[in-house]
Design a protein around this motif. Structure first.
Motif, PDB file in Angstrom:
ATOM      1  N   LEU A   7     -10.149  22.789   5.412  1.00 53.87           N
ATOM      2  CA  LEU A   7      -8.977  22.345   6.154  1.00 53.87           C
ATOM      3  C   LEU A   7      -8.164  21.406   5.273  1.00 53.87           C
ATOM      4  N   PRO A   8      -6.935  21.812   4.889  1.00 53.86           N
ATOM      5  CA  PRO A   8      -6.099  20.907   4.072  1.00 53.86           C
ATOM      6  C   PRO A   8      -5.760  19.626   4.859  1.00 53.86           C
ATOM      7  N   VAL A   9      -5.957  18.486   4.224  1.00 55.25           N
ATOM      8  CA  VAL A   9      -5.697  17.207   4.894  1.00 55.25           C
ATOM      9  C   VAL A   9      -5.044  16.237   3.908  1.00 55.25           C
ATOM     10  N   THR A  10      -4.465  15.199   4.479  1.00 52.82           N
ATOM     11  CA  THR A  10      -3.957  14.078   3.683  1.00 52.82           C
ATOM     12  C   THR A  10      -4.836  12.871   3.971  1.00 52.82           C
ATOM     13  N   LEU A  11      -5.304  12.215   2.913  1.00 54.97           N
ATOM     14  CA  LEU A  11      -6.170  11.046   3.045  1.00 54.97           C
ATOM     15  C   LEU A  11      -5.390   9.783   2.673  1.00 54.97           C
ATOM     16  N   ALA A  12      -5.546   8.774   3.470  1.00 56.36           N
ATOM     17  CA  ALA A  12      -4.994   7.445   3.154  1.00 56.36           C
ATOM     18  C   ALA A  12      -6.180   6.477   3.104  1.00 56.36           C
ATOM     19  N   ILE A  13      -6.384   5.819   1.956  1.00 58.28           N
ATOM     20  CA  ILE A  13      -7.556   4.970   1.748  1.00 58.28           C
ATOM     21  C   ILE A  13      -7.104   3.519   1.597  1.00 58.28           C
ATOM     22  N   VAL A  14      -7.666   2.645   2.407  1.00 56.02           N
ATOM     23  CA  VAL A  14      -7.337   1.218   2.374  1.00 56.02           C
ATOM     24  C   VAL A  14      -8.641   0.423   2.316  1.00 56.02           C
ATOM     25  N   GLU A  15      -8.706  -0.571   1.427  1.00 62.10           N
ATOM     26  CA  GLU A  15      -9.912  -1.387   1.297  1.00 62.10           C
ATOM     27  C   GLU A  15     -10.048  -2.345   2.478  1.00 62.10           C
ATOM     28  N   MET A  16     -11.290  -2.540   2.949  1.00 58.13           N
ATOM     29  CA  MET A  16     -11.619  -3.610   3.894  1.00 58.13           C
ATOM     30  C   MET A  16     -12.144  -4.775   3.079  1.00 58.13           C
ATOM     31  N   ARG A  17     -11.367  -5.846   3.025  1.00 67.50           N
ATOM     32  CA  ARG A  17     -11.741  -6.991   2.192  1.00 67.50           C
ATOM     33  C   ARG A  17     -12.310  -8.091   3.065  1.00 67.50           C
ATOM     34  N   GLY A  18     -13.552  -8.491   2.805  1.00 68.99           N
ATOM     35  CA  GLY A  18     -14.169  -9.582   3.528  1.00 68.99           C
ATOM     36  C   GLY A  18     -13.795 -10.917   2.914  1.00 68.99           C
ATOM     37  N   ALA A  19     -14.438 -11.974   3.406  1.00 72.67           N
ATOM     38  CA  ALA A  19     -14.122 -13.319   2.925  1.00 72.67           C
ATOM     39  C   ALA A  19     -14.495 -13.493   1.462  1.00 72.67           C
ATOM     40  N   TYR A  20     -15.555 -12.838   1.000  1.00 77.12           N
ATOM     41  CA  TYR A  20     -16.042 -13.065  -0.356  1.00 77.12           C
ATOM     42  C   TYR A  20     -16.111 -11.794  -1.202  1.00 77.12           C
ATOM     43  N   ALA A  21     -16.126 -10.630  -0.568  1.00 75.16           N
ATOM     44  CA  ALA A  21     -16.266  -9.395  -1.326  1.00 75.16           C
ATOM     45  C   ALA A  21     -15.748  -8.236  -0.493  1.00 75.16           C
ATOM     46  N   SER A  22     -15.728  -7.066  -1.097  1.00 75.55           N
ATOM     47  CA  SER A  22     -15.280  -5.869  -0.391  1.00 75.55           C
ATOM     48  C   SER A  22     -16.333  -5.433   0.616  1.00 75.55           C
ATOM     49  N   ASP A  23     -15.873  -5.052   1.821  1.00 75.18           N
ATOM     50  CA  ASP A  23     -16.775  -4.549   2.857  1.00 75.18           C
ATOM     51  C   ASP A  23     -16.723  -3.034   2.973  1.00 75.18           C
ATOM     52  N   GLY A  24     -15.984  -2.389   2.068  1.00 80.24           N
ATOM     53  CA  GLY A  24     -15.866  -0.934   2.127  1.00 80.24           C
ATOM     54  C   GLY A  24     -14.408  -0.531   2.252  1.00 80.24           C
TER      55      GLY A  24
END
Length: 298
Positions: A271-288
């Motif tokens: 299935l052709p799709v468009t992905l938009a990826i945004v970082e989840m930034r915590g207080a001290y490091a990336s959370d995913g």
């Protein structure tokens, strides 16, 4: 005084001849008995002061040291502290309060609290202050606009012998974060109600930790089937490397990325799709990261 032999008198005789025994106590201690047992000792004021002098001085010194320590503690804390009398006049202010109110301690002392806090009149805090001063009632809460428009202050009211203590902390950033969190939750709810936009939350190791119904419907599985699965494993083999590189760029730069890709459905179709990826930034490091998935034709 320890060498003096005390005189003994019964409680009844002591009461009847108090004036005489008071004069006797100026020369030597008078022991008052009750049912034949020593109960009280009457001594002169000078003897009492000699007995109590060291102890009284020690207690006074400790009390003064404690008061000094408490004053130093109040001055060192980051919260603003104002002490007011029962007429709601400022009696003392710590350095943090002077900074918050943009005034010196000398300039605040003796000032009416309403003059120092422009938004006080007619506010909830005004009522709570009346309860504090009249009934020694404590209060803790977040109140807006007391000092400046759109500024939130955490206010604690504590009764003290003089009147009351007001502890203030600027929590505007916290309230803004709460409002932003509410807006994000509303946005997620709107996306889910839309029904045509899938989204997944992934860890820094790329494994899926949560997915909405729209995404699982695109793939044709339930949420438990893709949980802890690497998101790239859901994509067509030829699209996986581009996704991994895009995700690494998001984590490296913090900038969102949009790219075209293809999701493999349960039946094996792509299935052709468009992905938009945004970082989840915590207080001290990336959370995913959060990934939005929309069909390419949408």
């Amino acid at each position: 005084m320890a060498a003096q032999e005390p005189q003994r008198v019964s409680a009844a005789d002591f009461i009847r001849g108090f004036a005489n025994w008071r004069m006797q106590s100026a020369r030597k201690p008078v022991v008052v008995t009750h049912h034949g047992k020593d109960a009280h000792v009457l001594i002169s004021l000078d003897d009492y002061r000699r007995l109590d002098g060291d102890t009284a001085s020690e207690i006074s010194a400790k009390a003064n040291a404690l008061q000094g320590s408490l004053a130093g503690l109040v001055d060192s804390i980051h919260d603003a502290v104002l002490v007011i009398d029962r007429q709601a006049r400022i009696a003392a202010a710590n350095p943090a309060a002077c900074d918050l109110l943009c005034s010196s301690a000398a300039g605040l002392t003796g000032t009416g609290l309403a003059a120092a806090l422009p938004g006080l009149d007619g506010s909830l805090l005004s009522h709570r202050l009346s309860r504090l001063l009249d009934h020694r009632e404590r209060f803790s809460g977040d109140i807006p606009g007391i000092l400046r428009p759109r500024q939130w202050l955490r206010v604690d009211l504590v009764p003290v012998p003089l009147g009351g203590a007001i502890i203030l902390r600027d929590v505007s950033d916290v309230m803004e974060d709460c409002a932003a969190g509410d807006a994000r939750n509303a946005l997620v709810a709107a996306v889910d109600v839309h029904g045509g936009i899938g989204h997944a939350r992934i860890s820094v190791r790329e494994t899926v930790t949560a997915a909405n119904d729209a995404l699982t419907a695109m793939i044709g599985v339930d949420a438990t089937a893709i949980r802890r699965v690497r998101f790239s494993a859901l994509l067509a083999i030829g699209q996986r490397q581009a996704f991994v590189e895009a995700l690494e760029e998001v984590f490296r730069t913090g900038d969102p990325v949009r790219l075209g890709s293809g999701i493999v459905t349960r039946e094996g179709a792509i299935l052709p799709v468009t992905l938009a990826i945004v970082e989840m930034r915590g207080a001290y490091a990336s959370d995913g990261a959060i990934i939005l998935v929309t069909p390419a034709a949408a």
